[in-house]
Design an enzyme around this catalytic site. Structure first.
Site, PDB file in Angstrom:
ATOM      1  N   ARG A 224      47.188  28.308 -17.601  1.00  0.00           N
ATOM      2  CA  ARG A 224      48.661  27.681 -17.996  1.00  0.00           C
ATOM      3  C   ARG A 224      48.243  27.195 -19.588  1.00  0.00           C
ATOM      4  O   ARG A 224      47.300  26.912 -19.909  1.00  0.00           O
ATOM      5  CB  ARG A 224      48.672  26.348 -17.222  1.00  0.00           C
ATOM      6  N   HIS A 272      54.299  35.368 -20.019  1.00  0.00           N
ATOM      7  CA  HIS A 272      53.894  34.965 -18.728  1.00  0.00           C
ATOM      8  C   HIS A 272      54.168  36.036 -17.537  1.00  0.00           C
ATOM      9  O   HIS A 272      55.132  35.946 -16.781  1.00  0.00           O
ATOM     10  CB  HIS A 272      54.805  33.795 -18.452  1.00  0.00           C
TER      11      HIS A 272
END
Ligand code: OXD
Length: 309
Positions: A224, A272
């Site tokens: 993350r 992502h």
């Protein structure tokens, strides 16, 4: 009253999810058209707005579409007492293993250097290093990290991992707990982050931890963005502490166009996409758990939101 599974996905078309559940006796509805809220028994979601699921009086189980659970952490997002199941499915794991292998091999075989050299018309050859001499350190040895570690050992890399508690993965030395983090980093040529985002992992990649890596190490982040102090990372790239970084996740997504990361020559940037949940295989995991719930059996992969995994 029909039992409804309400789906909130960012990029799949609803019809693809419908196909995946066609043989199972449940009614699927898209998040935007939930119908009667008391009919919603299950949700399968990515970044649901806070407060919405609390308006579903008969909600039984919440399924996360992603492997990470931080998207369910904002206050009021998950109503009190409703179990949450995280996504564990073969395609999601396989995609992440591919992503990690791609980037480890790219750095290991100096492809980043050859890409740069080509632009200068530079034909230099670099001596090959054996995989056994390349030390890959994986932060997070759960489902994704454990499988990536095994794929890397299968290619002959020297692999070690770090996690909150001791883990046992064949041929992978396990470091664990805050105390062992510096020793883990000291022996890491290529650092791969696959940690869940928790209070304890926020900014875990910072000036101190980066300084514990050997000079010229590489960093691959598919965990993350919240785990990285981006200023410290840029500084480490500029000072040569890091020779390159492959970044798939960022503190703010989409990465703001003003960020220096976009144009940094040592950064390989992706939006992502390291791995994505596939409706066909993830539906098996959801169906299996709904059957278990209906039979009064324990759910598999039930999450602990306090730990975010
Ligand atoms: C996930 C993700 O959590 O895509 O699966 O980040």
């Amino acid at each position: 009253m029909p039992e409804v599974l309400l789906i909130k996905s960012d990029f799949d078309r609803f019809s693809i999810w419908q196909e995946a559940f066609v043989d199972f006796d449940i009614q699927l509805r898209p998040w935007e058209s939930p119908g009667q809220l008391d009919e919603v028994a299950y949700t399968l979601v990515w970044q649901p707005e806070s407060g919405v699921m609390a308006t579903m009086p008969n909600l039984k189980v919440i399924f996360s579409i992603g492997a990470g659970l931080d998207h369910l952490k904002p206050a009021g997002c998950v109503p009190e007492g409703i179990p949450v199941v995280r996504m564990v499915e073969e395609q999601l794991t396989a995609g992440m293993v591919e992503f990690v292998l791609f980037h480890v091999l790219r750095y290991h075989r100096f492809m980043d250097v050859y890409e740069r050299n080509r632009k200068e018309g530079d034909w230099s050859e670099i001596l090959q290093v054996s995989a056994a001499d390349r030390r890959v350190g994986i932060l997070g040895l759960g489902e994704l990290g454990g499988n990536a570690a095994q794929a890397l050992t299968g290619l002959g890399f020297s692999v070690h991992g770090w996690s909150r508690t001791e883990k046992s993965v064949p041929k992978v030395k396990s470091y664990f707990g805050q105390d062992q983090l510096p020793s883990f980093l000291n022996v890491t040529d290529i650092l791969v982050c696959l940690l869940p985002l928790t209070d304890a992992t926020y900014d875990i990649i910072n000036a101190d931890t980066l300084a514990s890596l050997p000079e010229g190490a590489f960093f691959i982040n598919a965990g993350r963005g919240g785990q990285v102090d981006e200023d410290a990372l840029l500084e480490a790239l500029d000072s040569g502490r890091l020779n390159g970084a492959a970044l798939d996740v960022f503190k703010t997504e989409p990465l703001p166009r003003t960020s220096k990361i976009w144009d940094h020559p040592k950064v390989y940037l992706t939006p992502h996409i390291a791995s994505m949940t596939t409706p066909a295989s993830s539906s098996r995991h959801v169906i299996n758990n709904i059957k278990r719930y209906r039979a009064g059996e324990p759910l598999t992969h039930q999450a602990d939101l306090n730990r975010a995994y």
